[in-house]
Structures are given as C-alpha cells and as structure tokens.
Design a protein around this motif. Structure first.
Motif, PDB file in Angstrom:
ATOM      1  N   THR A   1      -5.139  15.663   6.444  1.00 26.76           N
ATOM      2  CA  THR A   1      -5.035  14.775   5.290  1.00 26.76           C
ATOM      3  C   THR A   1      -4.382  13.446   5.657  1.00 26.76           C
ATOM      4  O   THR A   1      -4.389  12.514   4.850  1.00 26.76           O
ATOM      5  CB  THR A   1      -4.246  15.432   4.139  1.00 26.76           C
ATOM      6  OG1 THR A   1      -2.979  15.876   4.616  1.00 26.76           O
ATOM      7  CG2 THR A   1      -4.997  16.613   3.577  1.00 26.76           C
ATOM      8  N   MET A   2      -3.822  13.345   6.870  1.00 25.59           N
ATOM      9  CA  MET A   2      -3.239  12.083   7.338  1.00 25.59           C
ATOM     10  C   MET A   2      -4.166  11.345   8.296  1.00 25.59           C
ATOM     11  O   MET A   2      -3.822  10.290   8.814  1.00 25.59           O
ATOM     12  CB  MET A   2      -1.905  12.344   8.036  1.00 25.59           C
ATOM     13  CG  MET A   2      -0.821  12.891   7.140  1.00 25.59           C
ATOM     14  SD  MET A   2       0.829  12.825   7.905  1.00 25.59           S
ATOM     15  CE  MET A   2       0.528  13.756   9.409  1.00 25.59           C
ATOM     16  N   GLY A   3      -5.343  11.903   8.575  1.00 23.81           N
ATOM     17  CA  GLY A   3      -6.266  11.243   9.493  1.00 23.81           C
ATOM     18  C   GLY A   3      -5.983  11.503  10.953  1.00 23.81           C
ATOM     19  O   GLY A   3      -6.494  10.793  11.823  1.00 23.81           O
ATOM     20  N   ALA A   4      -5.174  12.533  11.249  1.00 29.28           N
ATOM     21  CA  ALA A   4      -4.852  12.869  12.643  1.00 29.28           C
ATOM     22  C   ALA A   4      -5.888  13.835  13.209  1.00 29.28           C
ATOM     23  O   ALA A   4      -6.730  14.372  12.482  1.00 29.28           O
ATOM     24  CB  ALA A   4      -3.456  13.476  12.722  1.00 29.28           C
ATOM     25  N   LYS A   5      -5.823  14.046  14.503  1.00 29.60           N
ATOM     26  CA  LYS A   5      -6.717  14.981  15.184  1.00 29.60           C
ATOM     27  C   LYS A   5      -5.989  16.303  15.407  1.00 29.60           C
ATOM     28  O   LYS A   5      -4.821  16.323  15.798  1.00 29.60           O
ATOM     29  CB  LYS A   5      -7.163  14.407  16.534  1.00 29.60           C
ATOM     30  CG  LYS A   5      -8.053  15.348  17.348  1.00 29.60           C
ATOM     31  CD  LYS A   5      -8.549  14.689  18.622  1.00 29.60           C
ATOM     32  CE  LYS A   5      -7.437  14.453  19.630  1.00 29.60           C
ATOM     33  NZ  LYS A   5      -7.931  13.930  20.913  1.00 29.60           N
ATOM     34  N   VAL A   6      -6.695  17.412  15.179  1.00 29.10           N
ATOM     35  CA  VAL A   6      -6.152  18.740  15.437  1.00 29.10           C
ATOM     36  C   VAL A   6      -6.793  19.283  16.707  1.00 29.10           C
ATOM     37  O   VAL A   6      -8.021  19.449  16.771  1.00 29.10           O
ATOM     38  CB  VAL A   6      -6.412  19.696  14.255  1.00 29.10           C
ATOM     39  CG1 VAL A   6      -5.919  21.103  14.589  1.00 29.10           C
ATOM     40  CG2 VAL A   6      -5.729  19.175  12.989  1.00 29.10           C
ATOM     41  N   VAL A   7      -5.977  19.530  17.715  1.00 32.71           N
ATOM     42  CA  VAL A   7      -6.444  20.138  18.958  1.00 32.71           C
ATOM     43  C   VAL A   7      -6.147  21.628  18.870  1.00 32.71           C
ATOM     44  O   VAL A   7      -4.992  22.036  18.684  1.00 32.71           O
ATOM     45  CB  VAL A   7      -5.743  19.528  20.183  1.00 32.71           C
ATOM     46  CG1 VAL A   7      -6.172  20.247  21.465  1.00 32.71           C
ATOM     47  CG2 VAL A   7      -6.049  18.039  20.283  1.00 32.71           C
ATOM     48  N   VAL A   8      -7.175  22.441  18.982  1.00 36.42           N
ATOM     49  CA  VAL A   8      -7.019  23.879  18.816  1.00 36.42           C
ATOM     50  C   VAL A   8      -7.797  24.572  19.927  1.00 36.42           C
ATOM     51  O   VAL A   8      -8.944  24.233  20.204  1.00 36.42           O
ATOM     52  CB  VAL A   8      -7.510  24.324  17.415  1.00 36.42           C
ATOM     53  CG1 VAL A   8      -8.946  23.910  17.151  1.00 36.42           C
ATOM     54  CG2 VAL A   8      -7.331  25.821  17.216  1.00 36.42           C
ATOM     55  N   ARG A   9      -7.143  25.487  20.601  1.00 31.45           N
ATOM     56  CA  ARG A   9      -7.756  26.244  21.694  1.00 31.45           C
ATOM     57  C   ARG A   9      -7.517  27.736  21.471  1.00 31.45           C
ATOM     58  O   ARG A   9      -6.512  28.112  20.858  1.00 31.45           O
ATOM     59  CB  ARG A   9      -7.134  25.860  23.050  1.00 31.45           C
ATOM     60  CG  ARG A   9      -7.241  24.393  23.424  1.00 31.45           C
ATOM     61  CD  ARG A   9      -8.632  24.075  23.952  1.00 31.45           C
ATOM     62  NE  ARG A   9      -8.682  22.728  24.538  1.00 31.45           N
ATOM     63  CZ  ARG A   9      -8.975  21.622  23.877  1.00 31.45           C
ATOM     64  NH1 ARG A   9      -9.211  21.702  22.577  1.00 31.45           N
ATOM     65  NH2 ARG A   9      -9.022  20.452  24.480  1.00 31.45           N
ATOM     66  N   PRO A  10      -8.399  28.592  21.974  1.00 35.94           N
ATOM     67  CA  PRO A  10      -8.050  30.018  21.975  1.00 35.94           C
ATOM     68  C   PRO A  10      -6.705  30.208  22.659  1.00 35.94           C
ATOM     69  O   PRO A  10      -6.460  29.641  23.735  1.00 35.94           O
ATOM     70  CB  PRO A  10      -9.194  30.651  22.779  1.00 35.94           C
ATOM     71  CG  PRO A  10     -10.340  29.702  22.625  1.00 35.94           C
ATOM     72  CD  PRO A  10      -9.725  28.332  22.573  1.00 35.94           C
ATOM     73  N   ARG A  11      -5.824  30.971  22.045  1.00 35.16           N
ATOM     74  CA  ARG A  11      -4.445  31.018  22.520  1.00 35.16           C
ATOM     75  C   ARG A  11      -4.339  31.587  23.929  1.00 35.16           C
ATOM     76  O   ARG A  11      -3.461  31.192  24.700  1.00 35.16           O
ATOM     77  CB  ARG A  11      -3.587  31.814  21.536  1.00 35.16           C
ATOM     78  CG  ARG A  11      -3.511  31.146  20.164  1.00 35.16           C
ATOM     79  CD  ARG A  11      -2.738  31.966  19.173  1.00 35.16           C
ATOM     80  NE  ARG A  11      -1.306  31.892  19.407  1.00 35.16           N
ATOM     81  CZ  ARG A  11      -0.519  32.945  19.606  1.00 35.16           C
ATOM     82  NH1 ARG A  11      -1.029  34.162  19.633  1.00 35.16           N
ATOM     83  NH2 ARG A  11       0.768  32.779  19.783  1.00 35.16           N
ATOM     84  N   HIS A  12      -5.234  32.495  24.294  1.00 37.76           N
ATOM     85  CA  HIS A  12      -5.136  33.082  25.629  1.00 37.76           C
ATOM     86  C   HIS A  12      -5.419  32.052  26.719  1.00 37.76           C
ATOM     87  O   HIS A  12      -4.938  32.182  27.845  1.00 37.76           O
ATOM     88  CB  HIS A  12      -6.086  34.284  25.769  1.00 37.76           C
ATOM     89  CG  HIS A  12      -7.546  33.917  25.782  1.00 37.76           C
ATOM     90  ND1 HIS A  12      -8.297  33.802  24.626  1.00 37.76           N
ATOM     91  CD2 HIS A  12      -8.398  33.621  26.805  1.00 37.76           C
ATOM     92  CE1 HIS A  12      -9.536  33.475  24.935  1.00 37.76           C
ATOM     93  NE2 HIS A  12      -9.626  33.341  26.251  1.00 37.76           N
ATOM     94  N   THR A  13      -6.185  30.996  26.391  1.00 39.78           N
ATOM     95  CA  THR A  13      -6.450  29.962  27.388  1.00 39.78           C
ATOM     96  C   THR A  13      -5.219  29.105  27.638  1.00 39.78           C
ATOM     97  O   THR A  13      -5.173  28.367  28.630  1.00 39.78           O
ATOM     98  CB  THR A  13      -7.619  29.053  26.955  1.00 39.78           C
ATOM     99  OG1 THR A  13      -7.237  28.295  25.790  1.00 39.78           O
ATOM    100  CG2 THR A  13      -8.856  29.873  26.635  1.00 39.78           C
ATOM    101  N   MET A  14      -4.238  29.196  26.749  1.00 36.00           N
ATOM    102  CA  MET A  14      -2.979  28.463  26.929  1.00 36.00           C
ATOM    103  C   MET A  14      -1.868  29.396  27.389  1.00 36.00           C
ATOM    104  O   MET A  14      -0.693  29.030  27.354  1.00 36.00           O
ATOM    105  CB  MET A  14      -2.589  27.771  25.618  1.00 36.00           C
ATOM    106  CG  MET A  14      -3.594  26.752  25.135  1.00 36.00           C
ATOM    107  SD  MET A  14      -3.040  25.829  23.678  1.00 36.00           S
ATOM    108  CE  MET A  14      -3.008  27.129  22.448  1.00 36.00           C
ATOM    109  N   GLY A  15      -2.243  30.597  27.806  1.00 36.15           N
ATOM    110  CA  GLY A  15      -1.259  31.533  28.340  1.00 36.15           C
ATOM    111  C   GLY A  15      -0.444  32.254  27.289  1.00 36.15           C
ATOM    112  O   GLY A  15       0.584  32.853  27.618  1.00 36.15           O
ATOM    113  N   ILE A  16      -0.893  32.210  26.028  1.00 30.09           N
ATOM    114  CA  ILE A  16      -0.134  32.827  24.942  1.00 30.09           C
ATOM    115  C   ILE A  16      -0.881  34.058  24.455  1.00 30.09           C
ATOM    116  O   ILE A  16      -2.046  33.974  24.057  1.00 30.09           O
ATOM    117  CB  ILE A  16       0.056  31.856  23.755  1.00 30.09           C
ATOM    118  CG1 ILE A  16       0.633  30.528  24.224  1.00 30.09           C
ATOM    119  CG2 ILE A  16       0.944  32.468  22.690  1.00 30.09           C
ATOM    120  CD1 ILE A  16       0.663  29.459  23.149  1.00 30.09           C
TER     121      ILE A  16
END
Length: 316
Positions: free
Chosen positions: A202-217
């Motif tokens: 709603t603020m015009g920002a970008k959301v970066v979202v990855r499968p969590r396992h690809t980030m080691g989580i």
C-alpha cells in the motif's frame, strides 16, 4: 477491506515493481490484473471459506489478495503444521476449499477433499470438500481471516480490523523511505502477512519473497550463510524476524557481518528480552541510537512485536 486495499494498489504507478520471488517478477499493474482475474475465478467457483496452504511465493500473495478482494474467508495454514494439526483446523474452521501447492499430498492426507482445478495465474491447485464441513457454523459477517498458531485456537479478524492495523502501520513508517521488504517469516504468519505484505504494497514498495528453505530457514535448523546471503542480495529496507533470527543476526555482526546500509526497519515477532533488545541496538540492527516509544494497535491480537529503528516503536 478488500475494496480499500485494491484502491490503494490501483493508485500506485503500474510500472513500479511489486513482487519478486525469483521466478515471478510482477509490477503493480501485473498484480492488479492478476488479482482481479483471480477474484472473478473465485467468485465463479463460489469460493467462500478457503484454506491457503503453500510455501512463500508471489503466488501465495496473489491468492491472498484475491481472496480478500472476493470477500471470502481466508484461513492461512503454516507449512510447518503437522497432518493432524491441518486436519484439526480444517474441521474447526469448517473449510470448504483449499488452495495449495501440494495438491496430491493434501488430497492423499485429507481424502474428504478432491481436486477441482488449477489456477492459470498462480498454478495453485483448488481442492473442494466432498461432504459438508462440521466446524464453525455461521461466522460473524465481515470476517476476513482466521489464523491459527500451534496449540492455540483460531483468531478471527474482520476486514475493518485488518484495514485499521494496516493504515496505522503505514502512517507509522511512511516517512522511513521503505522501498523493499524481504519476507523471512511464513506468509501465513499474521505479522508477515500484514506488516510484510499489505503495508509495503500500500506504500508502493517492492516485496521480495523466496521459499524459506532457499534462504536457509526451516523449522529445524538455520543455515546462517544462506540467510545472510539472501539479506545482502535483496538489500532490503525492512524485515521481520523471530527472536531466534534476531539472535543469529546479532551473533553474525559480532563475527564480522555488516547489515546492508539500506536496512531501516526491523520488526521482531514475540517478546524480546531487554538484553537481546540492547544487543541488537548496539550491533546496529539497524540503528544504534534509537529512542523507544509505545503505540497502541489494539485492533488486532497478534501478540507483541517490537520495531527496531529510530525511533524504536514497541507495539503490544
């Protein structure tokens, strides 16, 4: 809330980047078109009470926004839920439909549901219950979401409550210049869902979202080098972490890692000890000389969370 959120999205320049999950990179115009088409599909299928069970991705966010827009009740399920816990929620919430990225597994484990179709826009499978659900009965009007945590009953949220929290947080952080948010928590977590998706979009920002396992989580262990690499690559302005992730980041700073200079805003889900809070501030995560103030956002019961930035905002 559905119309309000879509109005906010439509007011933003369509050429700006909105979602990036590594496979899909969508502009605001792409999101608007996809959500509108998915909304029409849900309405044609008469989807009214739906569980959303999938890994973090742009398609999860598109599905969530479309369910919101169609005024269906969305019950996000954490991917970490056991088979037994999912079954309990499906009964308790009286779920009629499931959107999932694991259709074969879900129909095998929950044979009351069968495959109906696959979304052309998200690739998620739509499953329908073959018999009548026994749970929940008639819900109050205006319910947007019902969220479940392990060992806790469902918490229902009305459209206006979700909107109120979103508006309050947008007003709170609008001056920070947040342009990119990196999702680290499951999108089914209410904190990430609202603060990590609705607020930046709603603020015009970008959301970066990855499968969590690809980030080691994952739910068992943390591969810290992968997490630090994901943060460095995204160069986010904002993130949401758990207490455990915050501790890992503090330790990483002690070992020589430096958070991106872009990082302006960190939210921490759940109670944080005064000791860890001070350690994070001294480690420059992200601002060592912040002040502390309290903001009452009692419209939603999502637990207590703390914002680290100048000024630090404590909510709860």
């Amino acid at each position: 809330m559905s119309t309000t959120v879509l109005d906010m999205l439509s007011a933003i320049s369509g050429v700006l980047p909105a979602l990036d999950d590594g496979s899909l990179r969508l502009s605001y115009a792409d999101v608007q078109r996809s959500v509108a088409a998915e909304r029409r599909w849900f309405q044609s299928m008469k989807v009214r009470r739906c569980a959303l069970l999938a890994e973090n991705s742009a398609r999860w966010i598109l599905s969530d926004l479309a369910l919101l827009a169609s005024e269906a009740v969305n019950v996000p399920l954490l991917p970490s839920f056991s088979h037994e816990h999912v079954a309990q929620v499906l009964e308790d919430a009286g779920i009629e439909w499931i959107l999932t990225d694991a259709g074969e597994r879900v129909t095998r484990e929950h044979p009351a549901f069968s495959y109906v179709a696959t979304s052309h826009r998200t690739g998620l499978a739509l499953l329908r219950r073959d018999d009548s659900p026994v749970g929940s009965g008639a819900w109050p009007k205006g319910i947007s979401k019902i969220t479940y945590a392990p060992g806790s009953p469902g918490v229902s949220l009305k459209h206006n409550a979700v909107q109120s929290v979103t508006d309050s947080l947008v007003a709170e952080i609008a001056g920070l210049g947040v342009q990119t948010h990196l999702c680290l928590l499951p999108l089914a977590d209410l904190l990430e869902n609202i603060v990590g998706v609705y607020v930046p979009l709603t603020m015009g920002a970008k959301v970066v979202v990855r499968p969590r396992h690809t980030m080691g989580i994952n739910n068992v262990s943390l591969k810290l080098p992968l997490l630090l690499q994901a943060i460095d690559t995204a160069s986010p302005d904002s993130m949401i972490v758990t207490r455990e992730l915050l501790r890992a980041l503090v330790d990483a700073v002690r070992d020589g890692w430096r958070a991106p200079e872009s990082l302006k805003f960190i939210a921490v889900g759940g109670p944080v000890s005064a000791e860890l809070f001070q350690e994070a501030r001294h480690a420059g995560l992200p601002h060592p000389n912040a002040e502390v103030r309290t903001v009452d956002l009692g419209a939603i019961d999502a637990g207590r969370f703390v914002y680290l930035r100048g000024p630090v905002t404590q909510i709860g």
